[in-house]
Design a protein around this motif. Structure first.
Motif: not given
Ligand code: SAM
Length: 647
Positions: A520-521, A538, A562-564, A584-587, A627, A631-632, A638, A641
């Motif tokens: 995602g983003l 955060y 998406l879980n924040y 928007f910081l990803n894992d 994370y 978390y997962w 996951p 994407w």
């Molecule tokens: C805190 S948000 C991060 C921003 C998100 N990517 C967005 O587009 O808004 C966490 C979400 O991003 C996705 N995500 C983050 N890191 C990931 C990873 N390593 N593998 C798969 N999904 C991930 C999951 O959907 C998760 O619930």
């Protein structure tokens, strides 16, 4: 009898004015929309546009009948405005041509990549502050897969069915009130009566309903459009209502009313200078009224005046004779403030509050801050500091302790039980053994150029060691207030750099940007970042385990995948609805993270989620966190994407 006749006359004037202002406004708005539209689409082949058919507010007059439609004209495409004469009869109407917008004209806007809207915030917000009973809108309206019934069943009501403020009506009503006061000379008291009568029969809102509601208050909280009224003069060039009308209506000069109003807007947490603070809301209090009961005073008004030094100016409260103060204000137990000078605190409050004069501010302080000033004894302070280091830094809490007597095992002291320090907002004595006293001069050292720096990373700063940011009221020796303290005795070349342990309070963060990533983003560094640099905080809603809209949030999380949520202690910081770009910081999974959070970072007695870099990150590199498995396990697994390009 005369009074009755006058209020009858005023009422009639008000009704007529209201109707005419409505007509003038609707006429202006249609033209304004048309003009804006032709600016956006200058090449539009169509003449002019008005997209909106206004909901006509109910008033005591019947809506005007539409003027006859000319052959070939459709009623849907016309909007009419009209005026009333002095007897309430409808005068001639004005025809405003409307134009249908061709849907193809919208094609010039390319669709934005999917993005979940979030309310931008610079501080966490206590979820209790948010209306959890009313659904504001239906998310994913175009997605048939979204379980909308299930989602809506988590709420008691929906926003669009409950009472709403109408932005157009607000402008119309404000202008009516303005004209009644400025042009017809109605006093504040007369206005109050007239508008109450008008509110009984129309949609007119009362001028003042509570501390923070009512027409005048609401209007004072927003920008009004620059309407060109019937006489061709824009609002900006008209005489406005006096500003105090919005504050203490209908008794603008009543200091006590000001004080009473202001009292509920200050945060009860003394370390927090926020008006309408949304972080420290106490569950026991509806608003921000101080959450503790006043203590018996240790000082009398007279003693306080004697100790307070010289007046700071001709408005200074020190020039008031305590005997001249209002009777009811005198009953309130006398104050005390912080260990700094009384007038500077009053000054500070007057600059952040809406009371303009120092006198009011003083009265305000007198009621809200029933602490007692005790001069610090330097000798004792030093001894206390030594002993205090035995207290664990890991159990700091936000709730201030409030109990009679010293903070020991004998009383129900929350700080004692949690093995934490007493913070500035605790209601124990300022000489309490458990109080955090800040760092001292030992954390200042000259750098290689002889320039002094304070509380740098790696220094012996007591605050840093305890994972706390320095506090402006306590850490005076490290220039936490950024007042450019000079150290001439050390032979340094000039002012020392201010305290280096204030990142969150000063918002000194590294720059990063949000764009498409593998998941995602994602967040990407827009400058080179060094290990240890602070990325940001955060931010989200602080949700307790049992808070009500957890269910609705869960449905959204599941659907969007998406879980924040971020866990801090026993609560969750959820950036689903409210947050900043750190959401928007990803894992890093399956890679290695380059950032980390610190949930024990304490700022002014409050734990905040600091994010910092654990590695050097090059410009353009993605910022990632770990994370954790929990978390997962708790949330969605996951998802795969698709890597997409574009920003
Ligand atoms: C805190 S948000 C991060 C921003 C998100 N990517 C967005 O587009 O808004 C966490 C979400 O991003 C996705 N995500 C983050 N890191 C990931 C990873 N390593 N593998 C798969 N999904 C991930 C999951 O959907 C998760 O619930």
């Amino acid at each position: 009898m005369e009074d009755l006749q006058k209020s009858d006359r005023d009422f009639k004037t008000a009704k007529l004015l209201y109707a005419n202002v409505q007509a003038e406004y609707l006429s202006w708005k249609a033209k304004d929309i048309a003009e804006t539209w032709s600016r956006v689409f200058p090449e539009s082949t169509t003449n002019i546009v008005a997209l909106e058919r206004f909901r006509l507010p109910a008033n005591t007059y019947d809506p005007a009948p539409n003027p006859p439609i000319k052959p070939g004209e459709s009623e849907d495409k016309c909007l009419f405005s009209w005026t009333y004469d002095e007897d309430g009869n409808i005068g001639p109407g004005e025809r405003i041509p409307l134009v249908v917008v061709k849907p193809t004209e919208f094609a010039t806007f390319p669709p934005h990549p999917p993005y979940q809207f979030v309310t931008p915030a610079s501080r966490n917000m206590n979820a209790r502050m948010i209306d959890i009973k009313t659904a504001p809108f239906i998310p994913f309206p175009a997605d048939p897969e979204f379980p909308r019934e299930q989602y809506l069943s988590s709420f008691e009501d929906v926003q669009w069915r409950s009472d709403q403020r109408d932005a157009d009506e607000e402008v119309i009503q404000y202008e009516t009130v303005r004209r009644l006061h400025v042009e017809h000379g109605l006093s504040a008291e007369d206005l109050n009566i007239v508008i109450q009568n008008l509110a009984a029969t129309t949609f007119f809102r009362e001028l003042r309903l509570s501390n923070a509601s009512g027409l005048l208050w609401d209007v004072s909280q927003r920008d009004l459009p620059d309407v060109i009224w019937g006489d061709g003069v824009p609002s900006s060039r008209k005489t406005p209502l006096p500003p105090h009308f919005a504050q203490a209506f209908p008794t603008p000069n009543d200091v006590f009313a000001h004080v009473n109003k202001g009292r509920t807007t200050f945060c009860f947490n003394l370390s927090c200078l926020h008006h309408y603070c949304h972080v420290h809301v106490s569950p026991e209090w509806d608003m921000h009224t101080p959450a503790v009961s006043p203590k018996d005073p240790h000082l009398t008004s007279e003693q306080f005046f004697e100790q307070s030094g010289d007046p700071c100016g001709e408005d200074c409260f020190l020039l008031i004779n305590p005997d001249d103060m209002e009777d009811d204000a005198d009953d309130i137990c006398f104050l005390v403030i912080w260990p700094s000078s009384a007038s500077s605190d009053a000054d500070r409050y007057s600059s952040i509050g809406d009371s303009s004069s120092m006198t009011e501010t003083f009265c305000h302080l007198k009621i809200t801050i029933p602490l007692v000033l005790v001069k610090r004894n330097a000798e004792k302070t030093r001894r206390r500091r030594k002993r205090r280091t035995r207290i664990s830094p890991f159990d700091l809490i936000v709730t201030p302790c409030d109990h009679p007597g010293p903070c020991t095992s004998r009383v129900n002291c929350e700080c004692f039980r949690a093995k934490s320090f007493c913070e500035q907002n605790c209601r124990c004595s300022p000489t309490c053994e458990r109080r955090w006293m800040g760092c001292n001069a030992t954390c200042s050292k000259p750098n290689w150029r002889g320039r002094y720096t304070h509380c740098q990373s790696g220094s012996k700063c007591a605050c840093r060691v305890m994972n706390r940011e320095c506090e402006v009221d306590l850490c005076t020796s490290c220039d936490a207030r950024d007042e450019h303290v000079h150290y001439p005795e050390a032979g340094g070349p000039g002012p020392a750099a201010p305290c280096q342990n204030m990142d969150l309070q000063r918002g000194e963060f590294k720059c990063f940007e949000i764009r498409r990533s593998q998941y995602g983003l994602g967040a990407f560094a827009s400058e080179n970042i060094r290990a240890g640099d602070v990325i940001g905080e955060y931010i989200g809603e602080l949700v307790g385990e049992h808070d009500a809209n957890i269910n609705a949030a869960e449905i959204l999380h599941k659907h969007a995948k998406l879980n924040y949520e971020y866990g801090i202690g026993f609560s969750i910081c959820d950036a689903q609805w409210l947050g900043n770009p750190t959401r928007f910081l990803n894992d890093a999974m399956p890679g290695v993270p380059n950032c980390q959070t610190d949930g024990e970072h304490t700022v002014n007695g409050e734990k905040r989620l600091l994010i910092y870099a654990t590695k050097n990150i090059k410009k353009g590199g993605e910022l990632t966190l770990a994370y954790g498995e929990a978390y997962w396990e708790a949330h969605n697994a996951p998802v795969t994407w698709k890597k997409t390009t574009g920003h």
